[in-house]
Design an enzyme around this catalytic site. Structure first.
Site, mmCIF file in Angstrom:
data_model
loop_
_atom_site.group_PDB
_atom_site.id
_atom_site.type_symbol
_atom_site.label_atom_id
_atom_site.label_comp_id
_atom_site.label_asym_id
_atom_site.label_seq_id
_atom_site.Cartn_x
_atom_site.Cartn_y
_atom_site.Cartn_z
ATOM 1 C CD GLU A 57 -3.043 0.883 2.208
ATOM 2 O OE1 GLU A 57 -4.106 0.400 1.763
ATOM 3 O OE2 GLU A 57 -2.866 1.141 3.417
ATOM 4 C CE LYS A 59 -2.457 4.076 6.643
ATOM 5 N NZ LYS A 59 -2.809 2.933 7.520
ATOM 6 C CE LYS A 120 -7.735 0.672 2.747
ATOM 7 N NZ LYS A 120 -6.360 0.591 3.300
ATOM 8 C CD GLU A 169 -11.915 -2.371 5.546
ATOM 9 O OE1 GLU A 169 -10.935 -2.205 4.795
ATOM 10 O OE2 GLU A 169 -12.296 -1.519 6.371
ATOM 11 C CG ASN A 189 -9.617 -3.076 8.537
ATOM 12 O OD1 ASN A 189 -8.467 -3.270 8.932
ATOM 13 N ND2 ASN A 189 -10.060 -1.881 8.220
ATOM 14 C CD GLU A 219 -9.049 -5.017 4.052
ATOM 15 O OE1 GLU A 219 -9.073 -3.785 4.263
ATOM 16 O OE2 GLU A 219 -10.049 -5.641 3.646
ATOM 17 C CB SER A 220 -4.934 -3.260 9.167
ATOM 18 O OG SER A 220 -5.518 -2.415 8.207
#
Length: 262
Positions: A57, A59, A120, A169, A189, A219-220
């Site tokens: 990503e 970001k 995103k 998500e 997530n 995710e994350s």
């Protein structure tokens, strides 16, 4: 309001302003005038066929940590990710909270990126789907926590009409009913978007509650190769990672080193 409520409220106001400045009909005309032929590559297929599944990503900022890499260049870092083995990319399009822009996706494409790119963003209106299509995205993120089932169903249908895939998500067990809408990819997530507390165990808890045939994305909060390996054993095929690489001097090189360990 929690953080997600704040972001969603601002996004609806922002989209209303965009519509006044550039009507939806203008974007529709621009999409219709795009050249024919093959569109952007499938993100779902890329993850299914990859041995690693890393979605790297771009970001630059987050609401909880502020600027991560304010000088981050969308013409350099995404291409660096591709050259160092990413399976797909995610690029933030929200400006106020994440320092992003749809233009960053366009810049990545102009730099030579050919991988699937996830738009995103906090998508609340079909207007944003047209923006995603115009900037060169392959897929869009839809967040169950900010959309009703009917809103989500309509946005998935419109995205597919525009040739975009959908990463849907979810964060909690009660949101798993959204998986019945059959998005192209089902994301879990690990970060609670209301509090921004992150717990990667969330993916392990919910993995077997997703449809068996779903392309599953965690995710994350993923920072170690061992975590990716364990998540793959639970059926995940995509692993969205941003801060882990963006905080390094050379995000692409950091990704390459991570994959070597993986």
């Amino acid at each position: 309001m929690d953080i997600l409520d704040q972001i969603t409220a601002h996004k609806r106001t922002e989209v209303a302003r965009w519509k006044r400045e550039t009507p939806l009909s203008v974007l529709q005309g621009q999409v219709e005038s795009l050249p024919g032929g093959p569109r952007t590559p499938s993100m779902a297929l890329a993850l299914q066929s990859s041995e690693t599944g890393i979605i790297a990503e771009f970001k630059r900022k987050s609401p909880s940590k502020g600027w991560i890499k304010e000088e981050g260049d969308a013409s350099v870092i995404p291409l660096g990710y591709e050259k160092n083995g990413a399976s797909a990319l995610s690029i933030l399009a929200d400006e106020k909270f994440f320092g992003g822009s749809p233009e960053f996706i366009a810049k990545a494409r102009e730099s030579g990126v050919s991988l699937p790119i996830l738009y995103k963003e906090f998508v609340v209106d079909e207007y944003q789907l047209y923006l995603a299509r115009l900037c060169g995205a392959s897929a869009v993120l839809l967040i169950a926590a900010e959309l009703s089932l009917e809103e989500c169903r309509a946005l998935i249908g419109k995205a597919h009409t525009l040739g975009l895939e959908v990463l849907l998500e979810m964060h909690s067990e009660k949101e798993l009913e959204y998986a019945a809408l059959e998005p192209d990819m089902c994301g879990i997530n690990n970060r609670n978007l209301g509090t921004f507390v992150t717990d990667v165990e969330n993916s392990f808890r919910l993995a077997d509650k997703l449809p068996a045939a779903a392309v599953k994305v965690s995710e994350s909060g993923i920072g170690r190769p061992e975590t990716v390996a364990a998540l793959r054993q639970c059926g995940f095929r995509g692993f969205l990672m941003g801060e882990r690489f963006m905080k390094e001097p050379d995000p692409g090189l950091a990704l390459g080193q991570f994959l070597a360990r993986l």
